[in-house]
Enzyme design. Sequence first.
Site, PDB file in Angstrom:
ATOM      1  N   GLU A   1       5.803  -1.702  -3.466  1.00  0.00           N
ATOM      2  CA  GLU A   1       6.867  -1.536  -2.480  1.00  0.00           C
ATOM      3  C   GLU A   1       7.718  -0.302  -2.797  1.00  0.00           C
ATOM      4  O   GLU A   1       8.737  -0.397  -3.464  1.00  0.00           O
ATOM      5  CB  GLU A   1       7.771  -2.775  -2.422  1.00  0.00           C
ATOM      6  CG  GLU A   1       8.859  -2.650  -1.354  1.00  0.00           C
ATOM      7  CD  GLU A   1       9.820  -3.837  -1.305  1.00  0.00           C
ATOM      8  OE1 GLU A   1      10.712  -3.835  -0.443  1.00  0.00           O
ATOM      9  OE2 GLU A   1       9.678  -4.752  -2.135  1.00  0.00           O
TER      10      GLU A   1
ATOM     11  N   LYS B   1       3.867  -2.677   0.717  1.00  0.00           N
ATOM     12  CA  LYS B   1       5.046  -3.110   1.477  1.00  0.00           C
ATOM     13  C   LYS B   1       5.886  -1.870   1.732  1.00  0.00           C
ATOM     14  O   LYS B   1       6.427  -1.272   0.801  1.00  0.00           O
ATOM     15  CB  LYS B   1       5.836  -4.167   0.703  1.00  0.00           C
ATOM     16  CG  LYS B   1       7.069  -4.671   1.464  1.00  0.00           C
ATOM     17  CD  LYS B   1       7.665  -5.923   0.832  1.00  0.00           C
ATOM     18  CE  LYS B   1       8.950  -6.335   1.559  1.00  0.00           C
ATOM     19  NZ  LYS B   1       9.486  -7.628   1.120  1.00  0.00           N
TER      20      LYS B   1
END
Length: 300
Positions: A181, A218
């Site tokens: 992420e 992500k």
Amino acid sequence: MTAIDPSSPQFKKVKSAPGFIAALDQSGGSTPKALRSYGISDDEWSGDDEMFAMVHKMRSRVITSPAFTGERILAAILFENTMDREIEGKPTADYLWDVKNVVPILKVDKGLAPEANGVQLMNPMPGLEQLLVKAKGKNIFGTKMRSVIKQADKSGIEAVVAQQFDEAKKIIEAGLVPIIEPEVDIHCPDKGDAEAYLKAALAAKLDELPSDDYVMLKLTLPSEDNFYAEFVEHPQVVRVVALSGGYSREEGNEILARNHNVIASFSRALLEGLSDKQSDEEFNTMLDTSIQSIYDASIT
């Protein structure tokens, strides 16, 4: 090394089932804010033990709600304190999978380092290997770790991606699927340029992965629709998921729906409108509406 089995029910669900990921992983620093949003003021608890007990009660209410099932939710991201607790007498991860058919994922980062070169790298993660062994023992499927990009600084962004993939290798070796992420701050002044640097850095690292290594990405909802389409098709990417990043649920859903085959991994936007003071009927109705709207935006 423990190989990931792409034929396992959890892998297949996360890879190809319709739905989205519920991010329920606010930890120490963000927990008071999450409780305040839920209608619990700071004077209703004292000390970390009471705070974490309150937040576990909140998360348990979400997870045990009839609205929260694997029909629309693929996975839930937990933090370590939640993983270590129980819901209705079962370890949280087992409750999620055995009762709700929701895949359990664990947040493993230790927060963000101070900003340098336009980015915030992850703090060092001492004890990661031991945490991964514990997570595997508790039937966790994957992990999540977050960095933040504040400026379109090419070298900073490359450092973020390098660090993420270095840690991802350890996670893969432990038999878990890492969610990488590298969040681009939605207020980044040159957000489009930052995303271009990020895309190039991610593509280079993904192409270095062996064919039996898998990651999830992500990413912040991009300035250009379908900007990350090539990652959706990449053989080493299990799923591309989007964070809400400060957008309201309505705005986040609107942008997400334009990014085909990218699914949500919303946290604050998922819990928006829920309150400790609501009756169970009010709470479950609100959560059901929220889940349905995010699900609808995730299946475009």
